[in-house]
Design a protein around this motif. Sequence first.
Motif, PDB file in Angstrom:
ATOM      1  N   ARG A   1       0.840  -1.194   0.000  1.00  0.00           N
ATOM      2  CA  ARG A   1       0.000   0.000   0.000  1.00  0.00           C
ATOM      3  C   ARG A   1       0.878   1.247   0.000  1.00  0.00           C
ATOM      4  NH1 ARG A   1      -5.251  -1.772   0.774  1.00  0.00           N
ATOM      5  NH2 ARG A   1      -5.365  -3.663   1.963  1.00  0.00           N
ATOM      6  N   ILE A   2       0.313   2.353  -0.437  1.00  0.00           N
ATOM      7  CA  ILE A   2       1.055   3.603  -0.566  1.00  0.00           C
ATOM      8  C   ILE A   2       1.536   4.071   0.809  1.00  0.00           C
ATOM      9  CG2 ILE A   2       0.840   6.032  -1.193  1.00  0.00           C
ATOM     10  CD1 ILE A   2      -1.207   5.137  -3.314  1.00  0.00           C
ATOM     11  N   ASP A   3       2.800   4.409   0.893  1.00  0.00           N
ATOM     12  CA  ASP A   3       3.392   4.945   2.116  1.00  0.00           C
ATOM     13  C   ASP A   3       3.370   6.464   2.011  1.00  0.00           C
ATOM     14  OD1 ASP A   3       4.850   5.649   4.315  1.00  0.00           O
ATOM     15  OD2 ASP A   3       6.653   4.546   3.749  1.00  0.00           O
ATOM     16  N   THR A   4       2.343   7.078   2.584  1.00  0.00           N
ATOM     17  CA  THR A   4       2.116   8.515   2.459  1.00  0.00           C
ATOM     18  C   THR A   4       3.290   9.324   2.994  1.00  0.00           C
ATOM     19  OG1 THR A   4      -0.220   8.050   2.773  1.00  0.00           O
ATOM     20  CG2 THR A   4       0.430  10.336   2.942  1.00  0.00           C
ATOM     21  N   LEU A   5       3.846   8.922   4.128  1.00  0.00           N
ATOM     22  CA  LEU A   5       4.956   9.675   4.715  1.00  0.00           C
ATOM     23  C   LEU A   5       6.175   9.699   3.797  1.00  0.00           C
ATOM     24  CD1 LEU A   5       4.721   8.655   8.474  1.00  0.00           C
ATOM     25  CD2 LEU A   5       4.006  10.802   7.402  1.00  0.00           C
ATOM     26  N   SER A   6       6.456   8.594   3.138  1.00  0.00           N
ATOM     27  CA  SER A   6       7.593   8.555   2.209  1.00  0.00           C
ATOM     28  C   SER A   6       7.362   9.475   1.022  1.00  0.00           C
ATOM     29  CB  SER A   6       7.829   7.134   1.700  1.00  0.00           C
ATOM     30  OG  SER A   6       8.244   6.311   2.745  1.00  0.00           O
ATOM     31  N   ILE A   7       6.140   9.475   0.511  1.00  0.00           N
ATOM     32  CA  ILE A   7       5.816  10.349  -0.622  1.00  0.00           C
ATOM     33  C   ILE A   7       5.965  11.813  -0.227  1.00  0.00           C
ATOM     34  CG2 ILE A   7       3.932  11.132  -2.138  1.00  0.00           C
ATOM     35  CD1 ILE A   7       2.961   8.199  -2.134  1.00  0.00           C
ATOM     36  N   LEU A   8       5.423  12.189   0.938  1.00  0.00           N
ATOM     37  CA  LEU A   8       5.528  13.574   1.401  1.00  0.00           C
ATOM     38  C   LEU A   8       6.982  13.966   1.634  1.00  0.00           C
ATOM     39  CD1 LEU A   8       2.516  13.797   3.866  1.00  0.00           C
ATOM     40  CD2 LEU A   8       2.715  14.855   1.611  1.00  0.00           C
ATOM     41  N   SER A   9       7.758  13.067   2.215  1.00  0.00           N
ATOM     42  CA  SER A   9       9.170  13.345   2.455  1.00  0.00           C
ATOM     43  C   SER A   9       9.905  13.571   1.131  1.00  0.00           C
ATOM     44  CB  SER A   9       9.796  12.187   3.220  1.00  0.00           C
ATOM     45  OG  SER A   9      11.164  12.385   3.384  1.00  0.00           O
ATOM     46  N   HIS A  10       9.603  12.742   0.141  1.00  0.00           N
ATOM     47  CA  HIS A  10      10.220  12.879  -1.181  1.00  0.00           C
ATOM     48  C   HIS A  10       9.883  14.249  -1.791  1.00  0.00           C
ATOM     49  CE1 HIS A  10      11.647  11.878  -5.173  1.00  0.00           C
ATOM     50  NE2 HIS A  10      10.457  12.196  -5.674  1.00  0.00           N
ATOM     51  N   HIS A  11       8.609  14.647  -1.687  1.00  0.00           N
ATOM     52  CA  HIS A  11       8.209  15.948  -2.248  1.00  0.00           C
ATOM     53  C   HIS A  11       8.842  17.109  -1.476  1.00  0.00           C
ATOM     54  CE1 HIS A  11       5.570  14.809  -5.476  1.00  0.00           C
ATOM     55  NE2 HIS A  11       4.998  13.909  -4.695  1.00  0.00           N
TER      56      HIS A  11
ATOM     57  N   GLN B   1      12.486  21.647  -1.460  1.00  0.00           N
ATOM     58  CA  GLN B   1      13.636  22.326  -0.865  1.00  0.00           C
ATOM     59  C   GLN B   1      14.745  22.536  -1.893  1.00  0.00           C
ATOM     60  OE1 GLN B   1      13.671  23.759   2.248  1.00  0.00           O
ATOM     61  NE2 GLN B   1      15.479  24.712   1.366  1.00  0.00           N
ATOM     62  N   GLU B   2      14.953  21.566  -2.779  1.00  0.00           N
ATOM     63  CA  GLU B   2      15.956  21.723  -3.843  1.00  0.00           C
ATOM     64  C   GLU B   2      15.608  22.913  -4.732  1.00  0.00           C
ATOM     65  OE1 GLU B   2      16.052  17.954  -5.855  1.00  0.00           O
ATOM     66  OE2 GLU B   2      17.261  17.006  -4.281  1.00  0.00           O
ATOM     67  N   GLN B   3      14.321  23.038  -5.079  1.00  0.00           N
ATOM     68  CA  GLN B   3      13.894  24.155  -5.928  1.00  0.00           C
ATOM     69  C   GLN B   3      13.987  25.489  -5.190  1.00  0.00           C
ATOM     70  OE1 GLN B   3      13.334  24.028  -9.251  1.00  0.00           O
ATOM     71  NE2 GLN B   3      14.107  21.955  -8.891  1.00  0.00           N
ATOM     72  N   ILE B   4      13.675  25.502  -3.915  1.00  0.00           N
ATOM     73  CA  ILE B   4      13.796  26.728  -3.114  1.00  0.00           C
ATOM     74  C   ILE B   4      15.256  27.170  -3.072  1.00  0.00           C
ATOM     75  CG2 ILE B   4      13.647  27.639  -0.748  1.00  0.00           C
ATOM     76  CD1 ILE B   4      11.009  26.065  -0.470  1.00  0.00           C
ATOM     77  N   ASP B   5      16.175  26.206  -2.930  1.00  0.00           N
ATOM     78  CA  ASP B   5      17.599  26.536  -2.919  1.00  0.00           C
ATOM     79  C   ASP B   5      18.041  27.144  -4.251  1.00  0.00           C
ATOM     80  OD1 ASP B   5      17.762  25.623  -0.322  1.00  0.00           O
ATOM     81  OD2 ASP B   5      18.595  23.656  -0.867  1.00  0.00           O
ATOM     82  N   VAL B   6      17.509  26.649  -5.366  1.00  0.00           N
ATOM     83  CA  VAL B   6      17.831  27.189  -6.687  1.00  0.00           C
ATOM     84  C   VAL B   6      17.283  28.617  -6.810  1.00  0.00           C
ATOM     85  CG1 VAL B   6      17.362  26.970  -9.164  1.00  0.00           C
ATOM     86  CG2 VAL B   6      17.984  24.948  -7.835  1.00  0.00           C
ATOM     87  N   VAL B   7      16.029  28.811  -6.398  1.00  0.00           N
ATOM     88  CA  VAL B   7      15.371  30.125  -6.513  1.00  0.00           C
ATOM     89  C   VAL B   7      16.010  31.148  -5.578  1.00  0.00           C
ATOM     90  CG1 VAL B   7      13.176  31.337  -6.093  1.00  0.00           C
ATOM     91  CG2 VAL B   7      13.178  29.153  -7.296  1.00  0.00           C
ATOM     92  N   LYS B   8      16.571  30.685  -4.471  1.00  0.00           N
ATOM     93  CA  LYS B   8      17.149  31.581  -3.457  1.00  0.00           C
ATOM     94  C   LYS B   8      18.230  32.487  -4.060  1.00  0.00           C
ATOM     95  CE  LYS B   8      18.043  31.005   1.325  1.00  0.00           C
ATOM     96  NZ  LYS B   8      18.448  30.086   2.376  1.00  0.00           N
ATOM     97  N   SER B   9      19.048  31.929  -4.935  1.00  0.00           N
ATOM     98  CA  SER B   9      20.119  32.736  -5.537  1.00  0.00           C
ATOM     99  C   SER B   9      19.559  33.775  -6.514  1.00  0.00           C
ATOM    100  CB  SER B   9      21.137  31.846  -6.233  1.00  0.00           C
ATOM    101  OG  SER B   9      20.519  31.161  -7.303  1.00  0.00           O
ATOM    102  N   LEU B  10      18.410  33.467  -7.131  1.00  0.00           N
ATOM    103  CA  LEU B  10      17.792  34.389  -8.083  1.00  0.00           C
ATOM    104  C   LEU B  10      16.908  35.429  -7.394  1.00  0.00           C
ATOM    105  CD1 LEU B  10      16.735  31.755 -10.774  1.00  0.00           C
ATOM    106  CD2 LEU B  10      18.749  33.252 -10.809  1.00  0.00           C
ATOM    107  N   SER B  11      16.130  34.986  -6.407  1.00  0.00           N
ATOM    108  CA  SER B  11      15.194  35.877  -5.721  1.00  0.00           C
ATOM    109  C   SER B  11      14.966  35.375  -4.303  1.00  0.00           C
ATOM    110  CB  SER B  11      13.870  35.945  -6.487  1.00  0.00           C
ATOM    111  OG  SER B  11      12.926  36.685  -5.750  1.00  0.00           O
ATOM    112  N   PRO B  12      15.676  35.973  -3.327  1.00  0.00           N
ATOM    113  CA  PRO B  12      15.506  35.538  -1.935  1.00  0.00           C
ATOM    114  C   PRO B  12      14.056  35.664  -1.459  1.00  0.00           C
ATOM    115  CG  PRO B  12      17.389  36.996  -2.142  1.00  0.00           C
ATOM    116  CD  PRO B  12      16.702  36.988  -3.465  1.00  0.00           C
TER     117      PRO B  12
END
Length: 193
Positions: free
Chosen positions: A39-49, A54-65
């Motif tokens: 069955r779907i492990d909701t916590l793992s899916i949320l953790s993955h997202h 966070q990776e995208q926020i880190d990329v955007v941080k350099s362009l627009s804090p």
Amino acid sequence: MQKEKKDNRRRYFRIVDSLGVSYRVIVDEHNDDEDPEKRIDTLSILSHHNILIQEQIDVVKSLSPEMAKLGSQLNQKIDAILMMLELDNLMSQHACHRIDQASLSASGVAFPIEEMLVPNTLLELDLLLRPSSKHVVVIGRVIACDRMHDTDTYFLRIEFTEMTDSNRETLIQHIVQRQGVLLRALKGSEEEN
């Protein structure tokens, strides 16, 4: 086939026990074929997202804090909403366990309810074992639901159709322990007489 099923049921010990019972009707028939271990492990899916966000926020941080801060705050808001929903779910699960006398075995359970359920209805059951307070979650199929003598109460009989190995082991250990307690009590009662 019917005789084989009856013989199979006789292999399991059955006890009458007091346990917490919570159930919900499963509407989607496709769940019947699903392996409970997969069955779907909701916590793992949320953790993955969360990692991806966070990776995208880190990329955007350099362009627009400011945009990175906005993204981070929106993510925190979503996490807070999910946490509240999960707490609501846990509280309702805890509140929905009514304590009943039930006939319990490793292959099924039977207990009184206030509503009529038709045979073959699939249910997800959460059994709260006492006194250990362990939960056993299983999928079961309604075998029968018969009105009890001139009352608005029905006696529901369920055959377990899906259960994880760990839940089956927990249930079997509980039944064996409760049998031991009941047999010792019976023996003590006989010795007093």
